[in-house]
Design a protein around this motif. Structure first.
Motif, PDB file in Angstrom:
ATOM      1  N   PRO A   3       2.864  18.736  -1.459  1.00  0.00           N
ATOM      2  CA  PRO A   3       2.201  20.016  -1.234  1.00  0.00           C
ATOM      3  C   PRO A   3       1.760  20.726  -2.510  1.00  0.00           C
ATOM      4  CG  PRO A   3       4.558  20.259  -0.950  1.00  0.00           C
ATOM      5  CD  PRO A   3       4.308  18.792  -1.157  1.00  0.00           C
ATOM      6  N   ASP A   4       2.277  20.330  -3.669  1.00  0.00           N
ATOM      7  CA  ASP A   4       1.920  21.036  -4.901  1.00  0.00           C
ATOM      8  C   ASP A   4       1.958  20.064  -6.068  1.00  0.00           C
ATOM      9  OD1 ASP A   4       4.666  20.713  -5.549  1.00  0.00           O
ATOM     10  OD2 ASP A   4       5.141  22.611  -4.563  1.00  0.00           O
ATOM     11  N   ALA A   5       1.609  20.587  -7.262  1.00  0.00           N
ATOM     12  CA  ALA A   5       1.507  19.749  -8.452  1.00  0.00           C
ATOM     13  C   ALA A   5       2.840  19.107  -8.813  1.00  0.00           C
ATOM     14  CB  ALA A   5       0.966  20.571  -9.627  1.00  0.00           C
ATOM     15  N   ALA A   6       3.921  19.863  -8.718  1.00  0.00           N
ATOM     16  CA  ALA A   6       5.240  19.340  -9.080  1.00  0.00           C
ATOM     17  C   ALA A   6       5.628  18.178  -8.176  1.00  0.00           C
ATOM     18  CB  ALA A   6       6.287  20.447  -9.013  1.00  0.00           C
ATOM     19  N   SER A   7       5.388  18.332  -6.878  1.00  0.00           N
ATOM     20  CA  SER A   7       5.756  17.258  -5.950  1.00  0.00           C
ATOM     21  C   SER A   7       4.816  16.067  -6.087  1.00  0.00           C
ATOM     22  CB  SER A   7       5.755  17.778  -4.506  1.00  0.00           C
ATOM     23  OG  SER A   7       4.515  18.346  -4.165  1.00  0.00           O
ATOM     24  N   LEU A   8       3.568  16.300  -6.532  1.00  0.00           N
ATOM     25  CA  LEU A   8       2.665  15.180  -6.790  1.00  0.00           C
ATOM     26  C   LEU A   8       3.207  14.332  -7.939  1.00  0.00           C
ATOM     27  CD1 LEU A   8      -0.066  13.794  -6.117  1.00  0.00           C
ATOM     28  CD2 LEU A   8      -1.063  15.156  -7.966  1.00  0.00           C
ATOM     29  N   ARG A   9       3.655  14.989  -9.017  1.00  0.00           N
ATOM     30  CA  ARG A   9       4.242  14.253 -10.138  1.00  0.00           C
ATOM     31  C   ARG A   9       5.484  13.483  -9.680  1.00  0.00           C
ATOM     32  NH1 ARG A   9       4.881  17.444 -15.701  1.00  0.00           N
ATOM     33  NH2 ARG A   9       5.329  15.283 -16.314  1.00  0.00           N
ATOM     34  N   GLN A  10       6.285  14.136  -8.854  1.00  0.00           N
ATOM     35  CA  GLN A  10       7.489  13.478  -8.352  1.00  0.00           C
ATOM     36  C   GLN A  10       7.135  12.258  -7.505  1.00  0.00           C
ATOM     37  OE1 GLN A  10      10.558  13.806  -9.067  1.00  0.00           O
ATOM     38  NE2 GLN A  10      11.481  12.508  -7.484  1.00  0.00           N
ATOM     39  N   SER A  11       6.118  12.404  -6.661  1.00  0.00           N
ATOM     40  CA  SER A  11       5.701  11.290  -5.805  1.00  0.00           C
ATOM     41  C   SER A  11       5.229  10.110  -6.634  1.00  0.00           C
ATOM     42  CB  SER A  11       4.585  11.749  -4.861  1.00  0.00           C
ATOM     43  OG  SER A  11       5.038  12.770  -3.989  1.00  0.00           O
ATOM     44  N   PHE A  12       4.394  10.374  -7.646  1.00  0.00           N
ATOM     45  CA  PHE A  12       3.892   9.297  -8.496  1.00  0.00           C
ATOM     46  C   PHE A  12       5.024   8.653  -9.294  1.00  0.00           C
ATOM     47  CE2 PHE A  12      -0.876   8.969  -8.966  1.00  0.00           C
ATOM     48  CZ  PHE A  12      -1.150   9.557  -7.745  1.00  0.00           C
ATOM     49  N   SER A  13       6.022   9.446  -9.701  1.00  0.00           N
ATOM     50  CA  SER A  13       7.159   8.890 -10.427  1.00  0.00           C
ATOM     51  C   SER A  13       7.991   7.978  -9.529  1.00  0.00           C
ATOM     52  CB  SER A  13       8.032  10.014 -10.993  1.00  0.00           C
ATOM     53  OG  SER A  13       7.345  10.735 -11.999  1.00  0.00           O
ATOM     54  N   VAL A  14       8.195   8.409  -8.292  1.00  0.00           N
ATOM     55  CA  VAL A  14       8.936   7.578  -7.342  1.00  0.00           C
ATOM     56  C   VAL A  14       8.192   6.266  -7.094  1.00  0.00           C
ATOM     57  CG1 VAL A  14       9.760   7.405  -4.958  1.00  0.00           C
ATOM     58  CG2 VAL A  14      10.094   9.525  -6.241  1.00  0.00           C
ATOM     59  N   ILE A  15       6.864   6.354  -6.952  1.00  0.00           N
ATOM     60  CA  ILE A  15       6.066   5.140  -6.766  1.00  0.00           C
ATOM     61  C   ILE A  15       6.164   4.250  -8.000  1.00  0.00           C
ATOM     62  CG2 ILE A  15       3.715   4.263  -6.514  1.00  0.00           C
ATOM     63  CD1 ILE A  15       3.096   6.747  -4.823  1.00  0.00           C
ATOM     64  N   GLY A  16       6.115   4.865  -9.177  1.00  0.00           N
ATOM     65  CA  GLY A  16       6.250   4.092 -10.405  1.00  0.00           C
ATOM     66  C   GLY A  16       7.575   3.366 -10.468  1.00  0.00           C
ATOM     67  N   ASP A  17       8.667   4.058 -10.115  1.00  0.00           N
ATOM     68  CA  ASP A  17       9.986   3.425 -10.090  1.00  0.00           C
ATOM     69  C   ASP A  17      10.025   2.290  -9.065  1.00  0.00           C
ATOM     70  OD1 ASP A  17      10.946   5.050 -12.044  1.00  0.00           O
ATOM     71  OD2 ASP A  17      12.126   6.339 -10.730  1.00  0.00           O
ATOM     72  N   VAL A  62       0.837  -1.199   0.000  1.00  0.00           N
ATOM     73  CA  VAL A  62       0.000   0.000   0.000  1.00  0.00           C
ATOM     74  C   VAL A  62       0.870   1.245   0.000  1.00  0.00           C
ATOM     75  CG1 VAL A  62      -1.852   1.260   1.162  1.00  0.00           C
ATOM     76  CG2 VAL A  62      -1.785  -1.259   1.265  1.00  0.00           C
ATOM     77  N   TYR A  63       0.648   2.104  -0.998  1.00  0.00           N
ATOM     78  CA  TYR A  63       1.271   3.422  -1.065  1.00  0.00           C
ATOM     79  C   TYR A  63       0.198   4.467  -0.746  1.00  0.00           C
ATOM     80  CZ  TYR A  63       5.019   1.133  -3.748  1.00  0.00           C
ATOM     81  OH  TYR A  63       6.030   0.320  -4.161  1.00  0.00           O
ATOM     82  N   VAL A  64       0.574   5.525  -0.058  1.00  0.00           N
ATOM     83  CA  VAL A  64      -0.353   6.595   0.294  1.00  0.00           C
ATOM     84  C   VAL A  64       0.227   7.926  -0.157  1.00  0.00           C
ATOM     85  CG1 VAL A  64      -1.512   7.837   2.162  1.00  0.00           C
ATOM     86  CG2 VAL A  64      -1.310   5.337   2.257  1.00  0.00           C
ATOM     87  N   VAL A  65      -0.587   8.728  -0.845  1.00  0.00           N
ATOM     88  CA  VAL A  65      -0.176  10.058  -1.279  1.00  0.00           C
ATOM     89  C   VAL A  65      -1.205  11.070  -0.788  1.00  0.00           C
ATOM     90  CG1 VAL A  65       0.409  11.553  -3.219  1.00  0.00           C
ATOM     91  CG2 VAL A  65       0.878   9.097  -3.360  1.00  0.00           C
ATOM     92  N   VAL A  66      -0.752  12.051  -0.018  1.00  0.00           N
ATOM     93  CA  VAL A  66      -1.598  13.158   0.431  1.00  0.00           C
ATOM     94  C   VAL A  66      -1.212  14.387  -0.386  1.00  0.00           C
ATOM     95  CG1 VAL A  66      -2.179  14.668   2.348  1.00  0.00           C
ATOM     96  CG2 VAL A  66      -1.887  12.223   2.735  1.00  0.00           C
ATOM     97  N   PHE A  67      -2.186  15.025  -1.004  1.00  0.00           N
ATOM     98  CA  PHE A  67      -1.919  16.081  -1.976  1.00  0.00           C
ATOM     99  C   PHE A  67      -2.466  17.428  -1.511  1.00  0.00           C
ATOM    100  CE2 PHE A  67      -3.366  17.874  -6.291  1.00  0.00           C
ATOM    101  CZ  PHE A  67      -2.223  18.629  -6.415  1.00  0.00           C
ATOM    102  N   ASP A  68      -1.583  18.415  -1.447  1.00  0.00           N
ATOM    103  CA  ASP A  68      -1.966  19.807  -1.233  1.00  0.00           C
ATOM    104  C   ASP A  68      -2.800  19.983   0.029  1.00  0.00           C
ATOM    105  OD1 ASP A  68      -2.069  22.501  -1.693  1.00  0.00           O
ATOM    106  OD2 ASP A  68      -3.599  22.407  -3.255  1.00  0.00           O
ATOM    107  N   VAL A  69      -2.332  19.421   1.125  1.00  0.00           N
ATOM    108  CA  VAL A  69      -3.049  19.517   2.389  1.00  0.00           C
ATOM    109  C   VAL A  69      -2.084  20.010   3.461  1.00  0.00           C
ATOM    110  CG1 VAL A  69      -4.317  18.290   4.177  1.00  0.00           C
ATOM    111  CG2 VAL A  69      -4.625  17.675   1.779  1.00  0.00           C
ATOM    112  N   ASP A  70      -2.407  21.120   4.067  1.00  0.00           N
ATOM    113  CA  ASP A  70      -1.595  21.661   5.150  1.00  0.00           C
ATOM    114  C   ASP A  70      -2.295  21.350   6.466  1.00  0.00           C
ATOM    115  OD1 ASP A  70       0.261  22.962   6.655  1.00  0.00           O
ATOM    116  OD2 ASP A  70      -0.484  24.989   6.214  1.00  0.00           O
ATOM    117  N   ASP A  71      -2.318  20.080   6.812  1.00  0.00           N
ATOM    118  CA  ASP A  71      -3.056  19.642   7.993  1.00  0.00           C
ATOM    119  C   ASP A  71      -2.341  18.420   8.573  1.00  0.00           C
ATOM    120  OD1 ASP A  71      -4.848  18.724   9.891  1.00  0.00           O
ATOM    121  OD2 ASP A  71      -6.607  19.216   8.697  1.00  0.00           O
ATOM    122  N   ALA A  72      -1.799  18.574   9.749  1.00  0.00           N
ATOM    123  CA  ALA A  72      -1.067  17.475  10.376  1.00  0.00           C
ATOM    124  C   ALA A  72      -1.975  16.292  10.671  1.00  0.00           C
ATOM    125  CB  ALA A  72      -0.402  17.955  11.662  1.00  0.00           C
TER     126      ALA A  72
END
Length: 539
Positions: free
Chosen positions: A516-530, A486-496
């Motif tokens: 926190p933003d679109a660029a890091s979302l793409r990076q996160s999905f790429s890391v998961i893909g790898d 299971v991978y989890v991605v939280v997107f653009d949320v400033d909430d602990a």
């Protein structure tokens, strides 16, 4: 005579021949030494390259492979090995990503061959590694709640689509139309999950047809209520074990007035004063003496959309009572603005799930069509993601999944099961109070006052939402216990609180991403893909 003696004198010739022979022998030995050193260096270079190729074969991107190759080359063929120096190392991955070819060149200075003008020896090695892949069943559970288009869809929702395309590029390979034993499904979620309206066999018999429900011409879109009665809302149990009730949002005067009614009333006098007919006696009237006390309803009958009531207008004496019937005909008429937010399917996602497929174009089309709508029930999305890859659902989903006998059993050889759970916020519940208890489908979990989630009094939206968090944890624990990654991605949320509630769903800390933003979302999905692609490489 003198010339003849000189001719036959061989004393100096022997020395010359011996000297020449010694020189040639020394040269041969020197060449043999250099050639031997070269062969040793060649062998070390080849062995180092083989090890580097095997290591690089377990990497995904070209940049990863280059780094892996150089790391192993530097360890196994350090600078100055037998005096040799590596001049070039080149890994090349075939377009299909199956064959890795690595070449290396090096130079080694000679020792004795310098005498003959050869100052360096050129070394070259090549290795090929065929990468074989494990199979994979992957469910992409994607948040398409209304906040994904806040303030506009060009922000969050489009970023999610782009990141999803990137991940598929890594898993399938760019421009590859099909996956090799790679099966990917998409589960969009909001307040519910649209399983597709073809699965009526998963529903409680009779629960989705009239007169049980009135779909106002829309028909059942495909959302279901959570299976609360046996806690199967947090399990992988299939519909044979427990079927579902269809999600149905009833007509509300205030919140969701999706239909109007047209009523006609006809009144017929059954008899007048002083009549002695049986239907004028009003013996069923109640009240004071002689049945007095005003107008009374003697009987009511209903036939379809026609309601007939018999009234008795009491008078001072029995034979002066007037009886009449009132026939009311109600014809439902619907407004013509039924939509995703108005009607019996209100807030049921317009995007149905995409069952496991190895066709890239099918997945691209599903991602492109994603539309934001409704509140957030992360646990409902996670539950359906689990059911997408659960072997208990084999034979239920239909299509290519049935053809390929999917999902496979847990822990099948060379098969990985994984879920990517992406959300842009916490679970939410709402306090609407006008939904009848018999129709608790303002979302898969109804409304806060209905307390379908098992909260404690006083019932509040926050307390109800935290109950959904607990359900999410149960679902994630169930998946992980069966070996699902299971991978989890939280997107653009400033909430602990988001991190604390959903982070534990991830199989390990490295599988949780806060983007926190679109660029890091793409990076996160790429890391998961790898990561997923690396897991597929057979070792």
């Amino acid at each position: 005579m003198l010339l003849q003696r000189l001719w036959h004198d061989q004393r100096g010739a022997v020395a010359f021949i011996v000297g020449f022979g010694i020189l040639m022998l020394t040269g041969a030995v020197g060449v043999a030494v250099d050639v031997g050193r070269g062969q040793m260096a060649q062998t070390k270079l080849q062995n180092a390259l083989d090890a580097a190729g095997l290591a690089a074969g377990a990497s995904v991107t070209s940049q990863d492979m280059e780094a892996e190759v150089m790391k192993y080359m530097n360890v196994n063929f350090a600078e100055g090995t037998l005096g040799a120096t590596i001049t070039n190392v080149t890994p090349t991955l075939s377009q299909a990503g199956k064959l890795l070819t690595v070449t290396a060149t090096a130079t080694m200075p000679t020792t004795f061959m310098n005498i003959f003008g050869h100052t360096n020896m050129q070394l070259r090695a090549e290795t090929e590694v065929t990468r074989s892949s494990k199979g994979m069943e992957l469910a992409m559970v994607l948040d398409i709640t209304g906040s994904m288009c806040n303030p506009s869809c060009s922000g969050r929702l489009d970023a999610l689509k782009t990141a999803s395309y990137d991940l598929l590029d890594i898993l399938f390979g760019e421009n590859e139309p099909t996956g090799d034993n790679l099966w990917v499904g998409i589960v969009p979620f909001s307040m519910g999950v649209n399983i597709g309206n073809s699965h009526t066999d998963w529903l409680v018999p009779g629960s989705y047809t009239a007169p049980a429900v009135d779909w106002a011409g829309q028909g059942w879109r495909g959302c279901t209520e959570a299976r609360l009665s046996t806690n199967n809302d947090v399990t992988e149990a299939n519909p044979t074990t427990q079927p579902f009730y269809p999600y149905y949002w009833p007509d509300h005067d205030t919140y969701n007035n999706w239909r109007t009614s047209q009523t006609s009333v006809n009144t017929t006098t059954l008899c007048g004063p002083n009549s002695t007919a049986n239907n004028c006696r009003c013996t069923q009237a109640t009240g004071g003496p002689n049945g007095g006390g005003g107008t009374r309803v003697c009987a009511t009958t209903v036939n379809g959309n026609v309601s007939t009531r018999v009234y008795c207008q009491n008078q001072t004496s029995t034979n002066q009572r007037r009886c009449y019937s009132e026939e009311t005909t109600t014809l439902p008429t619907y407004n013509y603005t039924l939509s995703s937010t108005v009607g019996p399917n209100t807030y049921c996602p317009t995007n149905p799930v995409t069952r496991l497929t190895n066709q890239r174009s099918t997945l691209d089309s599903a991602i492109n069509a994603l539309a934001a709508l409704g509140g957030t029930h992360i646990n409902e999305g996670a539950a359906w993601g689990w059911r997408m890859i659960s072997p208990l659902w084999r034979g239920a989903w239909g299509g290519t999944m049935n053809t390929n006998n999917l999902p496979l059993d847990y822990n099948s050889d060379l098969m990985i099961k994984a879920v990517i759970l992406m959300t842009d916020g916490l679970n939410t519940m709402y306090g609407q109070t006008t939904s009848p208890a018999s129709n608790p489908a303002d979302g898969a979990y109804g409304t806060t006052p209905q307390n379908l989630v098992g909260s404690t009094t006083p019932y509040t939206d926050i307390k109800a939402a935290r109950r959904l968090d607990a359900k999410l944890k149960n679902i994630c624990d169930g998946m992980k216990a069966r070996g699902v990654i299971v991978y989890v991605v939280v997107f653009d949320v400033d909430d602990a609180d988001v991190a604390s509630e959903v982070k534990t769903c991830a199989s390990q800390n490295d599988y949780y991403f806060n983007a926190p933003d679109a660029a890091s979302l793409r990076q996160s999905f790429s890391v998961i893909g790898d990561s997923l692609a690396n897991l597929r490489i057979s070792r």
